[in-house]
Design an enzyme around this catalytic site. Structure first.
Site, mmCIF file in Angstrom:
data_model
loop_
_atom_site.group_PDB
_atom_site.id
_atom_site.type_symbol
_atom_site.label_atom_id
_atom_site.label_comp_id
_atom_site.label_asym_id
_atom_site.label_seq_id
_atom_site.Cartn_x
_atom_site.Cartn_y
_atom_site.Cartn_z
ATOM 1 N N HIS A 159 -4.144 3.098 -3.539
ATOM 2 C CA HIS A 159 -4.256 2.521 -2.201
ATOM 3 C C HIS A 159 -3.502 1.202 -2.029
ATOM 4 O O HIS A 159 -2.570 1.119 -1.231
ATOM 5 C CB HIS A 159 -5.733 2.297 -1.856
ATOM 6 C CG HIS A 159 -5.937 1.523 -0.590
ATOM 7 N ND1 HIS A 159 -5.731 2.073 0.646
ATOM 8 C CD2 HIS A 159 -6.307 0.231 -0.372
ATOM 9 C CE1 HIS A 159 -5.969 1.163 1.578
ATOM 10 N NE2 HIS A 159 -6.314 0.034 0.992
ATOM 11 N N HIS A 175 -29.012 -15.673 23.783
ATOM 12 C CA HIS A 175 -28.098 -15.454 24.900
ATOM 13 C C HIS A 175 -27.396 -16.738 25.362
ATOM 14 O O HIS A 175 -26.640 -16.714 26.316
ATOM 15 C CB HIS A 175 -28.846 -14.815 26.075
ATOM 16 C CG HIS A 175 -29.103 -13.354 25.871
ATOM 17 N ND1 HIS A 175 -29.768 -12.870 24.766
ATOM 18 C CD2 HIS A 175 -28.769 -12.257 26.605
ATOM 19 C CE1 HIS A 175 -29.841 -11.546 24.834
ATOM 20 N NE2 HIS A 175 -29.244 -11.162 25.942
ATOM 21 N N HIS A 230 0.838 -1.199 0.000
ATOM 22 C CA HIS A 230 0.000 0.000 0.000
ATOM 23 C C HIS A 230 0.872 1.247 0.000
ATOM 24 O O HIS A 230 1.294 1.710 1.057
ATOM 25 C CB HIS A 230 -0.903 -0.014 1.233
ATOM 26 C CG HIS A 230 -1.796 -1.216 1.310
ATOM 27 N ND1 HIS A 230 -1.354 -2.444 1.721
ATOM 28 C CD2 HIS A 230 -3.109 -1.384 1.004
ATOM 29 C CE1 HIS A 230 -2.348 -3.323 1.676
ATOM 30 N NE2 HIS A 230 -3.421 -2.714 1.243
ATOM 31 N N GLU A 244 -18.209 -4.322 23.929
ATOM 32 C CA GLU A 244 -17.348 -5.501 24.031
ATOM 33 C C GLU A 244 -16.137 -5.399 23.108
ATOM 34 O O GLU A 244 -15.026 -5.788 23.470
ATOM 35 C CB GLU A 244 -18.143 -6.768 23.701
ATOM 36 C CG GLU A 244 -19.292 -7.077 24.643
ATOM 37 C CD GLU A 244 -20.568 -6.323 24.294
ATOM 38 O OE1 GLU A 244 -20.583 -5.617 23.256
ATOM 39 O OE2 GLU A 244 -21.547 -6.443 25.044
#
Lengths: 733, 733
Positions: free
Chosen positions: A325, A538, A81, A477
């Protein structure tokens, strides 16, 4: 060929003053924001004037060396890159030569400012800078190897097998790489952990010893990823004024213009998070970058976000295009780009005379005295409070304090017992006082995960109490995992906590902890359908398997309170492995260890909990909350005259590390009647039960109901385990 | 007991007018924001006056019925979340009775407004509303069952095994549940997909047929999760003015006040995303909620974000406390709360006379005529353009158009071949014309994943072209997956694309697609160390295993171009399973199917590609890019006189669905010399190679180097596969 600076400066001046209207790379002269068509010659000229130092200065030489090294390395590798290093070279240059408190001779100086390349694909930017700064290589013990961190040969070996210059920066592989980056947003998350760690270290060891800053280069990809949003919100909340993100806004992503998918007002968003926001209109305007960083350093109540408008692939015919890129520019484009820079067109990997010295001296002149002063201060600390100094020595070396295990509890047999999340909470609180570097918390679930350190001295880590050790990560999280990695990169023993099913929200940092070999402890509670009424969304099913699949990650599911003690002991003793600690919501019996083997067996991953005389008719294997079920089933079978071996198997990872003889002693190859019981999906268990054994496990998602109903529905009963065992024995006769 | 509305209204008036200063539940009278201590009596009084309809209206009765049903159900289950339904009952009431275009008698009317409960833990709010609205139950075929979607008995069975009222709302389990919610942020992501789908349907079938809106209730947890940030940014970019999120800002999270972790300016953040932002100071102020929704409906160029300030557990002694969130209130608190509401204290599951009729009629009076008018319009469409109407019929039924497979390509044998990402791109483009409902895209990687539909008619799905079918999700994998689920919930066949390693960023929606049984196609390219120079962070190792571990997910890794054709055929034929399509970056040979078995064998998951005479000495198993390696190794071994069977095994999921006889025919139990080869971690392969076989796989993370070097380093060579096969044959003699 003449590569003296004067000649390059001369060429460079000529190009800029006279030939800049030449076609093919005209955009070298346009401002950072402008597409060519939108820029009149006058505008372009005036922007150039602010962009470029008129004197063809050493600054510009150094910057263009970074650029050309990056282009050349990508071209030689035929992969990589180039565009972002070319765009951000002036930004990195400004940080390193004007601000970074860093001693190239001691790159592991603890109070160094951290430079994090969250845009990890732009690795050549970092490698070029480490090369020009003359950073020395140090080994894992902090010893100098006598080599540079990055030599010009290393740069020439970019992306080659076993080189120090892999495609993305890899922590532990290259001195000066503060963290492994590449998966977008992770460097951002790590940096918040580093900033938290600095505040924590300052609170414990003194602000005269710890006052470092963290600089982060990030890009549009980072900004689109949710993890950076989570991390930024947390950083704003915690008022981490030691944190500075420089956002490379180049309006280009892989599919094309960011207009395709991303046109929000990022700066305003960061204001909403409580950050100081500064705009720099042109990445080439090093004075403006410098001024922005000065503002960052002056701000002491919030993190700083600097929006830097840049042109990807600056100076090349592909400037401002997604084509700059992720692929080499090509020989002809490189030639034209070097022409645009006033650079010798036919030279590759050129570092003009004086460039290294200039760059290195600028960094070292600031960093070396600071580092020396710090060492004197640390010597003072050692003289005044030897134990505190030694405590930090241990943290640097990844060693736990002597006697840290002294207060580890032991649990008496108890048929009712307690949930392993509860015994874990007791363990944490038993050892917390001896392990002040153990800092962590939950993603807004600590009342359920039982991971808080109790007592007045612990407290919450908040903007008004950086001495606190209970982190409140919020319902974030993903950021939690990445922040914990950043803390572990900064001498702390970090831990996280959430429900096992939410592992899915934070897999990338768990994987990166394993890649980086960071001994983070990831606590996951509510580990099975034992969750009960909350239902399928869950109840983890596949999650244990998905953890066991990660190389280098120790997944431990202890089967009673005393195995929890051993699990924590192992997790904290690890120096190069993260641990996933899998704990139950529901209570389970504490086994009578006078009757069964010691929980110390956990160290081997799997061990014979109880045995029969002679060769077993069947081996029953259990983990976690199913260990006591297997024990009960085994006792029933034994009463009926079956020769039963019970194996507790809390960690496959530790078991696979044992030698063949030990493994065969637990699972003799001749005994093929084997039954494993676990309230989870069965993927992987065939390794232990073989083609002739069986499992009592989950093959579907769970259901919403009280736990007893679920255990019955899904077959986690003594009767069913016994029935399966009998069938297996029958079939293997 | 007298439960006529008048009595309740009377009691209610009395409580509010006279006794509201009584202690214990004083906070029933404070404004949404105020803690008790901060509220003077006058303030509280004045806020109450704006909150409460003076007439003790049917409105209040209906709202309090929702509240008390929720409290009672949680109490009866002894598990659940009462606080949010109590807080948001007025919000749900306002949406349903005043705005939602919904016919309770036809809950699957395609142009109904969608009501998404992203705060899935507040499931009792939804169940109560579905009950009061008198929504009828329809089965999977859209047939009425004659039962209510939710009866009062269903509510009494909240969270019990096999009830229609599980802990979190489960799509397919309960009529009226538009999507499975619970894992935070997912409802938000789904809703963006629903809004995209509406725009797409309107573009294809006409705005007179499709103009529905999507209302979403979300909370602090949703707002902290990165996925909602990603989804909101995308929704703002796409100017989805049919989307309205109502954000329950109650300043409470599980660990306590949101001050612990979350104090950003959420409204300002959404302005930065390009949303209309409206504040409602008090969740009980239904006029203000109504006015905000009116503004939403009037806005036609951006999505709307309504910040609703609420009190969790409104009316209870636990109001405004984290204790009102995730546990039953307790009998005494329920009594006090009912007292505060002016509700009969000793009645559970009370629905006063007239409440159901009032609620139902309000919804139905608006929805039924609209639905009938829509059906007339659809009949017009059928008269004018039968094939277009039938196309939509098929989409509703999840059926593909007749002849959709006609243009599926076939690939000639080619030793050089092509990457499976490339053959996949060819397949997509071959079938796109016949499958206009196939809409998807990549997370800013389409040039690499090859998932764009080419041609002028395809185009990008953008705010100025909702007819486009190429989604630009941006670098937002997590939102991408969740958006794709929302699209699949709205008659579209959606697909996503990114690199396999970034699966980790989007696991929750992959899991939810499996739980919801949505036939989304998740394309993952760059599926192994074949990624090469990008190195370990970009090389999936454990990811195949982590996909295979998900129940109900078909993971297919085709081994050449013709297997790619069959993989897409299977994936699109699935009606209840999501597919993970695993594709290579690098080229692989297109096998000569005149010499080897047909790629149609993929339908069985694993098939004998080539065989020997009689019982094999060894079975070699390959998938994906390793299939041709296994073929080459097999041919070499065969030349040396070994009897070799080659098995192609693209899908474990499909293979496990076959009967025992077929499975044993592929892997005879007597043949234990088996070698599986895959550039991935080996977890799970023991099931097929057994205790006596072996694998050639990855046991560590990868490395940064050109692919040929990596294949050599990690043993993916013909010589190594042959050597392993010989060792296995030797050992199993």
């Amino acid at each position: 060929m003449d590569v003296r600076p004067e000649r390059i400066i001369h060429t460079f001046r000529r190009i800029l003053s006279k030939d800049r209207a030449l076609s093919g790379w005209t955009c070298v002269t346009v401002g950072a924001m402008g597409a060519m068509a939108e820029t009149t010659p006058d505008e372009s000229s005036s922007m150039t004037d602010t962009n470029i130092h008129e004197d063809g200065s050493p600054e510009r030489l150094q910057i263009d060396t970074i650029r050309t090294l990056s282009m050349d390395a990508v071209q030689a590798a035929n992969s990589g890159h180039p565009g972002t290093p070319m765009a951000l070279a002036p930004v990195a240059w400004t940080i390193w030569t004007k601000h970074l408190r860093y001693d190239p001779a001691k790159p592991d100086w603890p109070n160094r400012d951290r430079f994090v390349l969250s845009v990890g694909h732009a690795s050549m930017l970092l490698y070029s800078v480490l090369h020009l700064a003359g950073v020395v290589e140090v080994d894992a013990d902090g010893k100098e190897t006598g080599k540079p961190a990055i030599s010009i040969d290393d740069i020439k070996a970019f992306r080659q097998l076993d080189s120090k210059t892999p495609g993305h920066p890899e922590y532990r592989m290259t001195t000066g790489v503060e963290t492994t980056t590449g998966p977008l947003g992770q460097g951002c998350g790590n940096s918040v952990g580093m900033a938290i760690a600095e505040r924590s270290l300052a609170a414990r060891f003194g602000q005269d010893l710890f006052d470092y800053d963290i600089y982060v280069l990030c890009g549009d990809g980072d900004m689109m990823e949710g993890i950076s949003a989570e991390a930024a919100s947390l950083a704003g909340h915690l008022k981490l004024s030691n944190l500075c993100w420089l956002y490379d806004s180049n309006h280009i992503s892989i599919e094309g213009s960011t207009d395709l998918a991303f046109d929000e007002d990022v700066g305003k968003r960061f204001e909403a998070y409580g950050w100081q926001v500064i705009h720099v209109d042109d990445a080439n305007d090093t004075d403006a970058i410098d001024a922005a960083i000065v503002k960052f350093k002056a701000c002491n109540d919030k993190p700083t976000f600097i929006v830097v408008h840049s042109v990807i692939g600056y100076g090349s015919p592909r400037a401002g295009s997604e084509k700059a890129h992720g692929e080499p520019l090509g020989e002809e484009n490189i030639r034209l780009t070097k022409q645009a820079y006033g650079w010798p067109e036919d030279q590759s990997f050129l570092v003009p005379d004086g460039v290294m010295a200039g760059f290195h001296d600028a960094v070292s002149a600031r960093g070396k005295p600071l580092r020396e002063a710090w060492e004197a201060k640390f010597a003072d600390l050692r003289a005044k409070d030897a134990s505190l100094a030694e405590a930090f020595d241990g943290m640097r070396q990844g060693k736990l304090p002597a006697g840290w295990e002294a207060d580890l509890p032991s649990f008496d047999a108890d048929p009712k017992g307690l949930a392993t999340r509860d015994s874990s909470g007791k363990v944490i609180n038993a050892i917390a006082a001896k392990l002040p570097m153990l800092i962590g918390g939950a993603a807004d679930l600590s009342p359920s995960t039982k991971t808080d350190v109790k007592g007045d001295k612990a407290g919450s880590f908040e903007a008004d109490n950086y001495a606190g050790r209970n982190m409140h990560f919020g319902v974030r999280e993903h950021a939690m995992g990445s922040v914990a990695n950043g803390m572990a990169l900064s001498y702390l023993r970090s831990y996280t906590a959430t429900f096992l099913v939410f592992l899915d929200y934070m897999r990338p940092p768990v994987r990166l902890a394993a890649i980086m070999e960071l001994p983070v402890v990831f606590v996951f509670t509510h580990d099975s359908i034992g969750v009960g009424e909350d239902g399928p969304t869950h109840q983890p099913i596949e999650h244990l398997a998905t953890l066991r699949a990660v190389p280098g990650l120790d997944t431990i599911r202890p089967g009673d309170a005393n195995e929890v003690v051993e699990a924590w002991r192992v997790a904290l003793t690890h120096t190069h492995e993260p641990t996933a600690l899998i704990l139950s919501r529901q209570a389970m019996p504490t086994l009578d260890r006078t009757k069964y083997s010691s929980a110390k067996g956990l160290e081997q991953g799997a061990y014979i909990l109880s045995d029969c005389d002679g060769e077993p008719d069947v081996i029953l294997i259990g983990t976690g909350s199913e260990l006591s079920l297997v024990v009960a089933a085994g006792e029933k079978l034994a009463e009926e005259g079956t020769k039963v071996r019970i194996v507790s198997m809390p960690s496959w990872y530790l078991f696979e590390k044992q030698d063949r003889a030990y493994r065969d002693s637990v699972f003799p190859r001749a005994v093929r009647a084997r039954v494993a019981v676990e309230q989870a999906g069965e993927l992987g268990w065939d390794r232990y039960v073989g083609l002739d054994g069986a499992t009592v496990m989950m093959s579907t998602f769970g259901a919403s109901a009280p736990i007893a109903k679920l255990q019955e529905k899904f077959g986690f009963t003594v009767d069913n385990v016994c029935a399966v065992a009998k069938r297996v024995m029958e079939n293997s006769k």
